[in-house]
Design a protein around this motif. Structure first.
Motif, PDB file in Angstrom:
ATOM      1  N   SER A  28       0.835  -1.206   0.000  1.00 42.35           N
ATOM      2  CA  SER A  28       0.000   0.000   0.000  1.00 42.35           C
ATOM      3  C   SER A  28       0.867   1.252   0.000  1.00 42.35           C
ATOM      4  O   SER A  28       2.049   1.213   0.333  1.00 42.35           O
ATOM      5  CB  SER A  28      -0.930  -0.004   1.223  1.00 42.35           C
ATOM      6  N   ARG A  29       0.267   2.376  -0.389  1.00 36.78           N
ATOM      7  CA  ARG A  29       0.987   3.640  -0.473  1.00 36.78           C
ATOM      8  C   ARG A  29       0.302   4.681   0.409  1.00 36.78           C
ATOM      9  O   ARG A  29      -0.822   4.488   0.884  1.00 36.78           O
ATOM     10  CB  ARG A  29       1.020   4.166  -1.919  1.00 36.78           C
ATOM     11  N   LEU A  30       0.993   5.799   0.607  1.00 33.71           N
ATOM     12  CA  LEU A  30       0.391   6.894   1.371  1.00 33.71           C
ATOM     13  C   LEU A  30      -0.883   7.390   0.691  1.00 33.71           C
ATOM     14  O   LEU A  30      -1.832   7.785   1.359  1.00 33.71           O
ATOM     15  CB  LEU A  30       1.388   8.056   1.489  1.00 33.71           C
ATOM     16  N   GLY A 190       4.784   3.000   8.619  1.00 35.76           N
ATOM     17  CA  GLY A 190       4.172   1.879   9.330  1.00 35.76           C
ATOM     18  C   GLY A 190       5.171   1.170  10.233  1.00 35.76           C
ATOM     19  O   GLY A 190       4.838   0.769  11.357  1.00 35.76           O
ATOM     20  N   SER A 191       6.403   1.024   9.761  1.00 30.93           N
ATOM     21  CA  SER A 191       7.446   0.380  10.575  1.00 30.93           C
ATOM     22  C   SER A 191       7.836   1.242  11.765  1.00 30.93           C
ATOM     23  O   SER A 191       8.099   0.733  12.859  1.00 30.93           O
ATOM     24  CB  SER A 191       8.677   0.100   9.708  1.00 30.93           C
ATOM     25  N   THR A 254       1.127  14.631   0.506  1.00 29.65           N
ATOM     26  CA  THR A 254       1.642  14.300  -0.821  1.00 29.65           C
ATOM     27  C   THR A 254       2.266  12.902  -0.791  1.00 29.65           C
ATOM     28  O   THR A 254       2.658  12.406   0.252  1.00 29.65           O
ATOM     29  CB  THR A 254       2.710  15.308  -1.268  1.00 29.65           C
ATOM     30  N   ASP A 255       2.340  12.315  -1.963  1.00 31.56           N
ATOM     31  CA  ASP A 255       3.003  11.025  -2.103  1.00 31.56           C
ATOM     32  C   ASP A 255       3.875  11.093  -3.341  1.00 31.56           C
ATOM     33  O   ASP A 255       3.664  11.941  -4.222  1.00 31.56           O
ATOM     34  CB  ASP A 255       1.972   9.895  -2.218  1.00 31.56           C
ATOM     35  N   VAL A 256       4.851  10.211  -3.418  1.00 27.74           N
ATOM     36  CA  VAL A 256       5.759  10.213  -4.553  1.00 27.74           C
ATOM     37  C   VAL A 256       5.005   9.791  -5.806  1.00 27.74           C
ATOM     38  O   VAL A 256       4.152   8.906  -5.782  1.00 27.74           O
ATOM     39  CB  VAL A 256       6.954   9.269  -4.306  1.00 27.74           C
ATOM     40  N   ASN A 257       5.315  10.480  -6.914  1.00 24.03           N
ATOM     41  CA  ASN A 257       4.725  10.139  -8.208  1.00 24.03           C
ATOM     42  C   ASN A 257       5.547   9.032  -8.832  1.00 24.03           C
ATOM     43  O   ASN A 257       6.700   9.237  -9.198  1.00 24.03           O
ATOM     44  CB  ASN A 257       4.701  11.380  -9.113  1.00 24.03           C
ATOM     45  N   LEU A 258       4.924   7.863  -8.974  1.00 20.24           N
ATOM     46  CA  LEU A 258       5.657   6.704  -9.472  1.00 20.24           C
ATOM     47  C   LEU A 258       5.558   6.541 -10.979  1.00 20.24           C
ATOM     48  O   LEU A 258       5.991   5.539 -11.523  1.00 20.24           O
ATOM     49  CB  LEU A 258       5.137   5.427  -8.806  1.00 20.24           C
ATOM     50  N   SER A 259       4.960   7.528 -11.682  1.00 19.91           N
ATOM     51  CA  SER A 259       4.884   7.396 -13.135  1.00 19.91           C
ATOM     52  C   SER A 259       6.282   7.488 -13.718  1.00 19.91           C
ATOM     53  O   SER A 259       7.106   8.286 -13.279  1.00 19.91           O
ATOM     54  CB  SER A 259       4.016   8.516 -13.726  1.00 19.91           C
TER      55      SER A 259
END
Length: 359
Positions: A28-30, A190-191, A254-259
């Motif tokens: 899962s992602r942010l 999470g960790s 915000t979350d990292v753009n993985l495109s």
């Protein structure tokens, strides 16, 4: 005390610095958490108004609107603030247990907002630091050596697993965009939250709203010849770009753009264009020669050899003087190969007649 520290350092000398996480990788992602908590995310809000808000206070209010979050939060606050005696400020063991129940049983869209809320002033940052009731769950009269604390943690299988998971998901990587393994902020956060409620419980070291520094309650004093290893262990918390970026990313929503930087090419069907047949320079490496030549000759034959296009007749002559083996890319030129592949005299005469008619 010094002798005991030296014994512990010697005992853990042969241990691996990093241990593999026993847990399944986090996928899962942010952004998944943001979608679940979109009502509290502040996305699309006026940045001027948003900057004035105390996001940590908003997170506490949001928790109180959820029955489970409110119940478990009230429970650990009550237990961790309950003074035992004049010499014992609280029952740390019970406090840790209540904290573990809160972070294990309450959805992360509530717990993360309390732990990683963004702050613009010191009052907000202090509320964030007080989230886990550090006077009981975190602080102590003296700071133990970090390697000793790690050794104590590794004697407990659950604490050891959580620490290994933190190192797996938050260990700084300089081969990724975010400095996090697999660019996964969610796995790191999470960790980090998973270690709260154990001897290795981390927390913010101060109430600074700008600089984010977290650490377990320990130092590297008295490390002896293990000081370098101790500093390395401590910096995985205090100077960890992955952990810092993950906390900031969550606080900012915000979350990292993985495109991919170079988007994959999407094949589109090219428009069909009729090509004028042309005689290739090398007949032996043309795979489409048979079709083009036969098509041209057929059109000439249908017109009763009335065409005056010398190019077409030239290609018809090529067909008559060239044999193409069906089902292969090989072209057999005249005077080469087996005798049965050579043109007959009748075909040669016919080709000469076609040339005369064209003239």
């Amino acid at each position: 005390m010094i002798l005991a520290n030296a014994f512990c350092l010697f005992f853990f000398l042969g241990e691996e610095f990093y241990e593999a996480s026993p847990y399944e990788p986090v996928t899962s992602r942010l952004s998944d958490i943001f979608r679940l908590a979109s009502i509290f995310s502040g996305t699309g809000a006026d940045p001027v108004v948003s900057a004035k808000n105390n996001h940590c206070l908003d997170a506490a209010k949001a928790c109180n609107l959820n029955d489970n979050c409110k119940k478990l939060r009230s429970s650990y606050i009550s237990i961790c603030n309950r003074e035992m005696s004049s010499t014992e400020r609280c029952n740390r063991r019970k406090c840790h247990k209540a904290l573990r129940q809160f972070f294990d049983r309450v959805p992360s869209e509530y717990t993360y907002r309390m732990l990683f809320c963004s702050c613009q002033d010191q009052a907000c940052a202090e509320r964030r630091r007080q989230t886990i009731v550090p006077s009981c769950s975190y602080e102590d009269k003296e700071k133990p050596n970090c390697l000793n604390l790690r050794g104590v943690c590794r004697t407990d299988h659950l604490c050891r697993s959580r620490l290994a998971d933190f190192h797996t998901n938050c260990r700084a990587s300089y081969q990724t965009l975010t400095s996090c393994p697999a660019d996964n902020y969610q796995a790191c956060l999470g960790s980090y939250a998973g270690m709260i409620g154990f001897d290795m419980t981390p927390n913010y070291v101060d109430s600074s709203p700008t600089g984010i520094v977290v650490s377990p309650w320990c130092s590297c004093h008295g490390s002896g010849n293990m000081e370098e290893e101790c500093e390395k262990f401590l910096k995985d918390f205090t100077e960890n770009p992955c952990l810092r970026n993950a906390i900031q990313a969550f606080g900012n929503g915000t979350d990292v753009n993985l495109s991919p930087k170079n988007p994959s090419f999407q094949a589109t069907q090219a428009p069909r264009v009729e090509k004028i047949p042309s005689l290739p320079d090398d007949l032996s490496d043309s795979t489409g020669l048979g079709t083009s030549v036969i098509t041209t000759c057929t059109s000439v034959q249908e017109q009763g050899l009335k065409a005056n296009n010398s190019k077409e007749l030239s290609m018809c002559f090529t067909e008559l003087t060239t044999n193409i083996i069906p089902g292969s890319n090989k072209v057999i030129k005249p005077n080469s190969g087996p005798r049965r592949a050579r043109p007959t005299a009748a075909l040669t005469a016919l080709s000469l007649l076609m040339l005369k008619l064209a003239l």
